[in-house]
Design a protein around this motif. Structure first.
Motif, PDB file in Angstrom:
ATOM      1  N   HIS A 170      95.245  62.311   2.181  1.00  0.00           N
ATOM      2  CA  HIS A 170      94.776  62.207   0.793  1.00  0.00           C
ATOM      3  C   HIS A 170      93.531  61.331   0.736  1.00  0.00           C
ATOM      4  O   HIS A 170      93.537  60.207   1.225  1.00  0.00           O
ATOM      5  N   THR A 171      92.463  61.865   0.199  1.00  0.00           N
ATOM      6  CA  THR A 171      91.193  61.145   0.122  1.00  0.00           C
ATOM      7  C   THR A 171      90.778  60.995  -1.334  1.00  0.00           C
ATOM      8  O   THR A 171      90.852  61.949  -2.116  1.00  0.00           O
ATOM      9  N   VAL A 172      90.352  59.807  -1.691  1.00  0.00           N
ATOM     10  CA  VAL A 172      89.850  59.525  -3.041  1.00  0.00           C
ATOM     11  C   VAL A 172      88.362  59.239  -2.950  1.00  0.00           C
ATOM     12  O   VAL A 172      87.934  58.329  -2.223  1.00  0.00           O
ATOM     13  N   VAL A 173      87.560  60.017  -3.631  1.00  0.00           N
ATOM     14  CA  VAL A 173      86.111  59.847  -3.623  1.00  0.00           C
ATOM     15  C   VAL A 173      85.731  58.844  -4.710  1.00  0.00           C
ATOM     16  O   VAL A 173      86.083  59.008  -5.885  1.00  0.00           O
ATOM     17  N   LEU A 174      85.030  57.796  -4.326  1.00  0.00           N
ATOM     18  CA  LEU A 174      84.589  56.794  -5.290  1.00  0.00           C
ATOM     19  C   LEU A 174      83.401  57.319  -6.085  1.00  0.00           C
ATOM     20  O   LEU A 174      82.604  58.129  -5.568  1.00  0.00           O
TER      21      LEU A 174
END
Length: 246
Positions: A170-174
């Motif tokens: 799971h990746t969260v893009v800032l």
């Protein structure tokens, strides 16, 4: 008789005393201060505030901080009170508390800690806090702590290393939003200037001195607020022009 010396690690303030009048208090009338302010000492050695009687103050200001003087020159009761309050120290072995205050006085003087910093630290640190249940001793506390650590490791595993790698699906893009407020403009204008000579090779002794005196451990001191803490560090060097002894 022993000798005495006033500690330099103490601060003083003048505070008003107020006369408690129940009738006036119930009628909403402000309390009246006493005719004379009291002297309050803030001792770095004890980390506590102590009211000072007039006779104690007279004795205290008569004892120098830069040399030892004979104890029998002063009022014995005032001397005892000032010793208990950590405003003077004695040269004798005395009891454990007296030795501890004398050693703390010597350590503070030797390390040249900023006086206001030492005052803040010792007057705001926790005192009288005990995490033991009941009257258990240090050995029982150590056993309980070891058992708690084993249980924590069993439930959650060993702690990560200094430079752990964690993979995640799971990746969260800032958002990456630019900011132009004065605070952020100041941050962007900060810079560090270093002068390097790329043509001059670094000697092994120079690298040794840098690592030893920047990151090396040279002893232990109880005067530090975190003297019992353990902070592992991983130091990585990338010298581009290194001259070896070989």
């Amino acid at each position: 008789m022993g000798e005495l010396r006033r500690t330099a690690h103490a601060f003083f303030s003048l505070e008003d005393d107020y006369v408690l009048d129940a009738d006036s208090l119930l009628q909403g009338i402000p309390l009246t201060s006493s005719d004379e302010a009291r002297i309050v000492a803030m001792s770095v050695l004890t980390g506590e505030r102590h009211p000072i009687a007039r006779r104690e103050w007279e004795v205290l200001v008569a004892i120098p901080a830069d040399r030892w003087v004979q104890e029998d020159r002063f009022d014995p009761q005032a001397v005892k009170n000032l010793l208990d309050k950590g405003l003077i120290v004695g040269d004798g072995d005395g009891d454990g508390a007296g030795r501890e205050l004398r050693e703390r006085d010597a350590a503070l003087t030797a390390t040249a800690w900023h006086p206001y910093a030492s005052l803040y630290h010792y007057l705001t640190q926790w005192t009288g806090v005990d995490i033991r249940d009941g009257d258990g001793g240090d050995a029982e506390l150590a056993a309980e702590t070891a058992a708690g650590v084993r249980e924590l490791v069993a439930d959650h595993g060993l702690p990560p290393t200094e430079l752990p790698y964690v993979s995640s699906a799971h990746t969260v893009v800032l958002p990456g939003r630019s900011r132009s407020e004065p605070f952020y403009r100041t941050l962007m204008q900060r810079h560090t200037t270093r002068a390097f000579d790329p043509e001059r090779p670094m000697e092994l002794d120079d690298l040794d001195a840098v690592l030893r005196y920047v990151f090396g451990v040279h002893g232990y001191a109880r005067s530090s607020p975190t003297w019992r803490a353990s902070r592992p560090a991983c130091i990585t060097t990338t010298p581009g022009n290194m001259r070896s002894r070989s």
